[in-house]
Design a protein around this motif. Structure first.
Motif, PDB file in Angstrom:
ATOM      1  N   THR A   1      70.915   9.157 -41.911  1.00 21.88           N
ATOM      2  CA  THR A   1      69.474   8.963 -42.070  1.00 21.88           C
ATOM      3  C   THR A   1      69.199   7.688 -42.850  1.00 21.88           C
ATOM      4  OG1 THR A   1      69.557  10.379 -44.038  1.00 21.88           O
ATOM      5  CG2 THR A   1      68.890  11.403 -41.940  1.00 21.88           C
ATOM      6  N   GLN A   2      68.008   7.138 -42.646  1.00 20.12           N
ATOM      7  CA  GLN A   2      67.635   5.892 -43.306  1.00 20.12           C
ATOM      8  C   GLN A   2      67.410   6.104 -44.802  1.00 20.12           C
ATOM      9  OE1 GLN A   2      64.107   4.564 -41.311  1.00 20.12           O
ATOM     10  NE2 GLN A   2      65.195   3.732 -39.548  1.00 20.12           N
ATOM     11  N   ILE A   3      67.816   5.113 -45.578  1.00 20.04           N
ATOM     12  CA  ILE A   3      67.528   5.105 -47.013  1.00 20.04           C
ATOM     13  C   ILE A   3      66.414   4.089 -47.294  1.00 20.04           C
ATOM     14  CG2 ILE A   3      68.436   4.714 -49.326  1.00 20.04           C
ATOM     15  CD1 ILE A   3      71.221   5.324 -48.189  1.00 20.04           C
TER      16      ILE A   3
ATOM     17  N   ALA B   1      86.740  -6.174 -37.950  1.00 24.69           N
ATOM     18  CA  ALA B   1      85.572  -6.524 -37.124  1.00 24.69           C
ATOM     19  C   ALA B   1      85.884  -6.182 -35.674  1.00 24.69           C
ATOM     20  CB  ALA B   1      85.260  -8.008 -37.258  1.00 24.69           C
ATOM     21  N   THR B   2      84.963  -5.481 -35.047  1.00 21.41           N
ATOM     22  CA  THR B   2      85.108  -5.165 -33.627  1.00 21.41           C
ATOM     23  C   THR B   2      83.812  -5.495 -32.897  1.00 21.41           C
ATOM     24  OG1 THR B   2      84.232  -2.887 -33.588  1.00 21.41           O
ATOM     25  CG2 THR B   2      86.515  -3.184 -34.300  1.00 21.41           C
ATOM     26  N   ASN B   3      83.924  -5.790 -31.621  1.00 24.54           N
ATOM     27  CA  ASN B   3      82.775  -5.823 -30.714  1.00 24.54           C
ATOM     28  C   ASN B   3      82.885  -4.590 -29.835  1.00 24.54           C
ATOM     29  OD1 ASN B   3      82.009  -8.234 -31.826  1.00 24.54           O
ATOM     30  ND2 ASN B   3      82.662  -9.500 -30.110  1.00 24.54           N
ATOM     31  N   THR B   4      81.898  -3.701 -29.921  1.00 26.41           N
ATOM     32  CA  THR B   4      82.024  -2.373 -29.340  1.00 26.41           C
ATOM     33  C   THR B   4      80.766  -1.969 -28.578  1.00 26.41           C
ATOM     34  OG1 THR B   4      83.488  -1.675 -31.156  1.00 26.41           O
ATOM     35  CG2 THR B   4      82.436   0.064 -29.868  1.00 26.41           C
ATOM     36  N   TYR B   5      80.957  -1.406 -27.409  1.00 26.15           N
ATOM     37  CA  TYR B   5      79.861  -0.776 -26.670  1.00 26.15           C
ATOM     38  C   TYR B   5      79.801   0.701 -27.052  1.00 26.15           C
ATOM     39  CZ  TYR B   5      79.122  -4.774 -23.546  1.00 26.15           C
ATOM     40  OH  TYR B   5      78.818  -6.018 -23.037  1.00 26.15           O
ATOM     41  N   TYR B   6      78.676   1.111 -27.645  1.00 24.90           N
ATOM     42  CA  TYR B   6      78.432   2.518 -28.002  1.00 24.90           C
ATOM     43  C   TYR B   6      76.922   2.678 -28.142  1.00 24.90           C
ATOM     44  CZ  TYR B   6      78.976   7.055 -30.382  1.00 24.90           C
ATOM     45  OH  TYR B   6      78.914   8.386 -30.732  1.00 24.90           O
ATOM     46  N   ASP B   7      76.377   3.777 -27.680  1.00 22.23           N
ATOM     47  CA  ASP B   7      74.921   3.927 -27.615  1.00 22.23           C
ATOM     48  C   ASP B   7      74.340   4.380 -28.955  1.00 22.23           C
ATOM     49  OD1 ASP B   7      72.354   3.997 -26.718  1.00 22.23           O
ATOM     50  OD2 ASP B   7      72.614   5.710 -25.360  1.00 22.23           O
ATOM     51  N   PHE B   8      74.411   3.505 -29.953  1.00 17.84           N
ATOM     52  CA  PHE B   8      73.860   3.827 -31.268  1.00 17.84           C
ATOM     53  C   PHE B   8      72.360   4.069 -31.213  1.00 17.84           C
ATOM     54  CE2 PHE B   8      77.723   1.480 -32.492  1.00 17.84           C
ATOM     55  CZ  PHE B   8      78.222   2.289 -33.509  1.00 17.84           C
ATOM     56  N   ALA B   9      71.639   3.231 -30.480  1.00 20.57           N
ATOM     57  CA  ALA B   9      70.169   3.320 -30.452  1.00 20.57           C
ATOM     58  C   ALA B   9      69.692   4.489 -29.600  1.00 20.57           C
ATOM     59  CB  ALA B   9      69.584   2.013 -29.935  1.00 20.57           C
ATOM     60  N   GLY B  10      70.185   4.592 -28.359  1.00 19.59           N
ATOM     61  CA  GLY B  10      69.699   5.609 -27.440  1.00 19.59           C
ATOM     62  C   GLY B  10      70.002   7.019 -27.883  1.00 19.59           C
ATOM     63  N   LYS B  11      71.203   7.263 -28.381  1.00 24.46           N
ATOM     64  CA  LYS B  11      71.613   8.620 -28.748  1.00 24.46           C
ATOM     65  C   LYS B  11      71.286   8.986 -30.189  1.00 24.46           C
ATOM     66  CE  LYS B  11      75.447   9.278 -25.475  1.00 24.46           C
ATOM     67  NZ  LYS B  11      76.898   9.582 -25.346  1.00 24.46           N
TER      68      LYS B  11
ATOM     69  N   GLY C   1      69.210   6.846 -32.493  1.00 24.88           N
ATOM     70  CA  GLY C   1      68.036   6.222 -33.100  1.00 24.88           C
ATOM     71  C   GLY C   1      68.350   5.141 -34.106  1.00 24.88           C
ATOM     72  N   PHE C   2      69.501   4.499 -33.970  1.00 26.66           N
ATOM     73  CA  PHE C   2      69.851   3.430 -34.903  1.00 26.66           C
ATOM     74  C   PHE C   2      68.943   2.220 -34.702  1.00 26.66           C
ATOM     75  CE2 PHE C   2      74.279   3.733 -36.965  1.00 26.66           C
ATOM     76  CZ  PHE C   2      74.075   5.055 -37.285  1.00 26.66           C
ATOM     77  N   ASN C   3      68.802   1.449 -35.772  1.00 22.96           N
ATOM     78  CA  ASN C   3      68.012   0.219 -35.740  1.00 22.96           C
ATOM     79  C   ASN C   3      68.841  -0.920 -35.162  1.00 22.96           C
ATOM     80  OD1 ASN C   3      67.216   1.790 -38.541  1.00 22.96           O
ATOM     81  ND2 ASN C   3      65.447   1.059 -37.398  1.00 22.96           N
ATOM     82  N   ASP C   4      68.277  -2.112 -35.152  1.00 22.19           N
ATOM     83  CA  ASP C   4      69.033  -3.270 -34.651  1.00 22.19           C
ATOM     84  C   ASP C   4      70.270  -3.535 -35.501  1.00 22.19           C
ATOM     85  OD1 ASP C   4      67.176  -3.586 -32.669  1.00 22.19           O
ATOM     86  OD2 ASP C   4      66.128  -5.249 -33.624  1.00 22.19           O
ATOM     87  N   ALA C   5      70.113  -3.420 -36.818  1.00 22.01           N
ATOM     88  CA  ALA C   5      71.245  -3.579 -37.736  1.00 22.01           C
ATOM     89  C   ALA C   5      71.251  -2.410 -38.709  1.00 22.01           C
ATOM     90  CB  ALA C   5      71.157  -4.897 -38.492  1.00 22.01           C
ATOM     91  N   ASN C   6      72.421  -1.824 -38.922  1.00 25.77           N
ATOM     92  CA  ASN C   6      72.544  -0.616 -39.736  1.00 25.77           C
ATOM     93  C   ASN C   6      73.748  -0.757 -40.659  1.00 25.77           C
ATOM     94  OD1 ASN C   6      70.685   1.296 -37.873  1.00 25.77           O
ATOM     95  ND2 ASN C   6      71.993   0.007 -36.601  1.00 25.77           N
TER      96      ASN C   6
ATOM     97  N   PRO D   1      78.251   7.969 -35.853  1.00 23.88           N
ATOM     98  CA  PRO D   1      77.433   9.126 -35.475  1.00 23.88           C
ATOM     99  C   PRO D   1      77.937   9.739 -34.176  1.00 23.88           C
ATOM    100  CG  PRO D   1      76.269   7.083 -34.991  1.00 23.88           C
ATOM    101  CD  PRO D   1      77.482   6.704 -35.794  1.00 23.88           C
ATOM    102  N   GLY D   2      77.932  11.068 -34.105  1.00 27.05           N
ATOM    103  CA  GLY D   2      78.426  11.745 -32.915  1.00 27.05           C
ATOM    104  C   GLY D   2      79.920  11.958 -32.912  1.00 27.05           C
ATOM    105  N   HIS D   3      80.634  11.389 -33.902  1.00 31.14           N
ATOM    106  CA  HIS D   3      82.093  11.540 -34.025  1.00 31.14           C
ATOM    107  C   HIS D   3      82.791  11.338 -32.682  1.00 31.14           C
ATOM    108  CE1 HIS D   3      81.168  12.997 -38.017  1.00 31.14           C
ATOM    109  NE2 HIS D   3      80.387  13.928 -37.490  1.00 31.14           N
ATOM    110  N   PRO D   4      82.647  10.160 -32.093  1.00 36.54           N
ATOM    111  CA  PRO D   4      83.108   9.950 -30.711  1.00 36.54           C
ATOM    112  C   PRO D   4      84.625   9.881 -30.557  1.00 36.54           C
ATOM    113  CG  PRO D   4      82.411   7.875 -31.665  1.00 36.54           C
ATOM    114  CD  PRO D   4      82.061   8.936 -32.672  1.00 36.54           C
TER     115      PRO D   4
END
Length: 431
Positions: free
Chosen positions: A91-93, A216-226, A228-233, A281-284
């Protein structure tokens, strides 16, 4: 063909390093007709995952280089919302909506009023800058030219070079010949292990290395859609802290996280699935995301004692380092070369004395010490805080973000404070 340097105070600038800062400096100087030659040890641009977010202070420099006009057409985007989050439930702080900078007004330039953070993987930004330099300005880049030493006298500076042949691996390549290339000025934009800086100061690079390991990784994962993550978290935790920030419009994220120091790369790769399942999130499981790049690295806070020694200058990582939390490293580097370009342009046009280069060194060091170093250090301490549940009550910046929620004018005022990392060298032009 007429000599572009005829009647000018100098004839050529030699840039060591075809990285983002070296390429940006080359474009800014070439725009003004200043002859530039880039030397690069590799046969190609660096393809490793590095910085991908360029903060508001860097936007005017990217805009005048012509990058902001083509950024989104080449897979880039703008970043708006940035929030710190709890680890337990994500959750957001506290945070802010950076979209208020979409109409920031004229800041030192008429080229842009949109100062929102720009996002594009570094290797893609490098490719855009290289294309501009080579095709639009007919710029000169010498690949596989490894600089071994930089020196100077009263009339010129030069780089001593090994021309590489054979294996593309720099550690296995052979030397086909040695050269000496001269110019009026040499600028080291050759990164943290800069041979230009070492030519000036040896191994002296004051500062510290953090006792922490970052992946550092570049990763495809649906943070926003699943989720509700912001642009940067930024997820706060003493062990499992991480950042998940969009870097392209098609859903690629930079996921940067902390790890146990002292392991091998193979061990970090082996531990990665467990880390993602534990912290994201979602423990993928591994089949629920796709990692494009994976790069372990150490973090540093360092600054050279001077950014100018005679005809040799330093910029960006060759001049100073900071940890990546908040993007002040690459942002500060771009602001460096924008200021240095203005200094060279002033000298070239006869509007500034050569002493303006001393001012460049003085002011950029001052900005590192008073803004970049303390803010970036606090950014890392914040995300890796030992007691995340009480961080908000102890954190003045997060409290200001909470105060600014819903207040567009105050949020804009708060975020425009980051522009203080810039310095206008044109105010010292004498004519």
């Amino acid at each position: 063909m007429a000599d572009p340097a005829a009647g000018r105070p100098f004839k050529k600038v030699l840039i060591v390093g075809a990285g983002p800062s070296g390429l940006l400096l080359a474009v800014l100087l070439s725009q003004h007709g200043i002859p530039v030659h880039i030397l690069e040890a590799s046969h190609e641009l660096d393809q490793q995952p590095r910085a991908a977010h360029y903060g508001p202070p860097a936007i005017p420099e990217l805009a005048r280089a012509g990058i902001m006009d083509i950024l989104e057409k080449n897979g880039g985007m703008r970043l708006n919302s940035m929030y710190w989050r709890n680890f337990s439930d994500h959750t957001q702080i506290a945070g802010f909506d950076g979209s208020v900078l979409k109409d920031a007004g004229n800041v030192e330039t008429t080229l842009t009023e949109d100062l929102r953070t720009a996002c594009l993987p570094m290797q893609d930004l490098d490719a855009l800058l290289l294309n501009l330099f080579v095709t639009k300005y007919n710029g000169q880049v010498s690949w596989r030219h490894r600089v071994t030493k930089v020196d100077q006298n009263e009339k010129s500076a030069w780089a001593e070079i090994e021309v590489l042949a054979g294996d593309l691996d720099l550690t296995k390549a052979t030397v086909s010949e040695t050269l000496r290339i001269e110019a009026d000025y040499v600028v080291g934009c050759d990164g943290a292990n800069s041979i230009v800086r070492r030519s000036l100061f040896g191994d002296d690079y004051p500062g510290k290395t953090w006792d922490a390991q970052i992946i550092a990784t570049n990763t495809y994962y649906d943070f926003a859609g699943k989720f509700g993550f912001n642009d940067a978290n930024f997820i706060i935790h003493p062990e499992h802290f991480f950042m998940a920030a969009k870097i392209t419009a098609d859903g690629l994220y930079r996921v940067t996280y902390g790890e146990t120091p002292g392991l091998t790369r193979e061990e970090y790769v082996e531990r990665q699935p467990w880390k993602f399942e534990t912290m994201l999130p979602g423990h993928p499981k591994p089949d629920e995301y796709k990692i494009i790049n994976f790069s372990p690295y150490k973090m540093h806070q360092r600054c050279a004692t001077s950014f100018r020694v005679g005809r040799v200058l330093l910029a960006a990582d060759a001049a100073h380092l900071c940890n990546p939390w908040g993007g002040l490293g690459i942002t500060g580097g771009f602001v460096d070369v924008g200021g240095l370009a203005d200094c060279f342009i002033g000298i070239w046009d006869g509007r500034a004395e050569e002493s303006i280069l001393d001012l460049y060194s003085e002011k950029r060091i001052e900005k590192w010490k008073t803004i970049i170093d303390p803010i970036s250090s606090e950014n890392f301490r914040r995300v890796s805080d030992a007691d995340p549940t009480t961080r908000l009550g102890r954190d003045e910046w997060m409290q200001l973000c909470k105060k600014a929620e819903g207040d567009v004018a105050y949020t804009k005022e708060l975020l425009m404070g980051f522009m203080d990392v810039r310095y206008d060298f044109t105010q010292h032009y004498t004519k």
